[in-house]
Write an enzyme that holds these catalytic residues in place. Sequence first.
Site, mmCIF file in Angstrom:
data_model
loop_
_atom_site.group_PDB
_atom_site.id
_atom_site.type_symbol
_atom_site.label_atom_id
_atom_site.label_comp_id
_atom_site.label_asym_id
_atom_site.label_seq_id
_atom_site.Cartn_x
_atom_site.Cartn_y
_atom_site.Cartn_z
ATOM 1 C CG PHE A 145 43.125 28.420 49.128
ATOM 2 C CD1 PHE A 145 44.122 27.538 48.777
ATOM 3 C CD2 PHE A 145 43.603 29.653 49.478
ATOM 4 C CE1 PHE A 145 45.476 27.863 48.656
ATOM 5 C CE2 PHE A 145 44.915 30.112 49.405
ATOM 6 C CZ PHE A 145 45.906 29.265 49.058
ATOM 7 C CG ASP A 230 39.929 32.475 55.541
ATOM 8 O OD1 ASP A 230 40.192 33.608 55.188
ATOM 9 O OD2 ASP A 230 40.742 31.485 55.067
ATOM 10 C CE LYS A 259 44.224 36.359 49.488
ATOM 11 N NZ LYS A 259 45.572 35.910 48.844
#
Length: 404
Positions: A145, A230, A259
């Site tokens: 993801f 990531d 984030k």
Amino acid sequence: MVDDILRTPEAVRDAERWTAHNYHPLPVVISSAEGAWLTDVDGRRYLDCLAGYSALNFGHRHPQLIAAAHAQLDRLTLTSRAFIHDQFADFCRELAELCGKDLVLPMNTGAEAVETGIKVARKWGYQVKGVPAGRANIVVAEGNFHGRTTTIVSFSTDEDARADFGPYTPGFTVVPYGDLDALTAAIDENTVAVLLEPIQGEQGVVVPPEGYLPGVRQVCTDRNVLFIADEIQSGLGRTGATFACDHEGVVPDMYLLGKALGGGIVPVSAVAANSDVLGVLKPGQHGSTFGGNPLACAVAIEVVRLLATGDFQRRSAELGERLRAGLEGLLGKGLVAVRVRGLWAGLDIDPALMSGREACERLAERGVLAKDTHGSTIRLAPPLVITEEEIDLAVAKLAEVLAG
């Protein structure tokens, strides 16, 4: 109770009426928050065990971050990258130092960081590695993801994210996550990068086998391929280290961050790499109007300084062991598997008992907010400011749900 009137149902109906249904949120309407706690429009409090998918690693409204945002709002919020502002150099320098890299390229969202990483890797492949034009490929993992843009969903294996959004972008090879032999076999002379999550968050906090990440690092070095990590969800203290890669002493060629970098206040993402990689970009080839804006930089500087002390990483590691012990005590009592790294856990519930969605609904009724993913799996990712007592509370409430 607010004015003795339950406002939650009405607010939920309004949200459903006026919003595209691209999410299926729990029927909770939050109006305020502080630390690890949320309060809804009816005055009910909830323990936050999602932390905005790790965007709120430092809790809601961390005073140091809020102060930085307030101070910057009174001075300057946007210039665009057409000009330089007085927060930009400090942010880039301090983040580069935290990452151990030469350069930083600021963006806004995590997906933008991933798109940036893809573009940089391809350009590096053509200009530095010498891959023929239009032939660059990137190896990725099943269950990944990395976001939901059209390019990113082109190499997703989640049909909910991918179906009906074609035609898909070529240039990606998908291999099983954790399978070093398959990854090695997929690399050819036109491979420019391997793009991986060190821990797969959306898949249910899936930790790869020991030795996998060092193996990826070695094969990328041997085959002149960039290793892109990531760390948008896994990085910045979540797993008990600054980066999830740190647990096995691995340093990728490129970090993708987001984030928590914005402190739960503004969207901030970044790519960090050395000058031989990020240096391939020239003016006009990539950018963002809001990327690296003054408000974002002011908040992110304080985020980096919080992490530079190491306190949050240590806290995540220590409290993560308490969380692990509590959750492992529920194995055979409704849980069939538990995966924990720092304050990040994936829990597989016996599907004969309930779905992950049902478990999260029942937890919410008991004052704990979590998120399901993929059937009977739920994720726990509380803010790193959570206390031992609050961890015990969350585990106790989960035990109640599993016991029926």
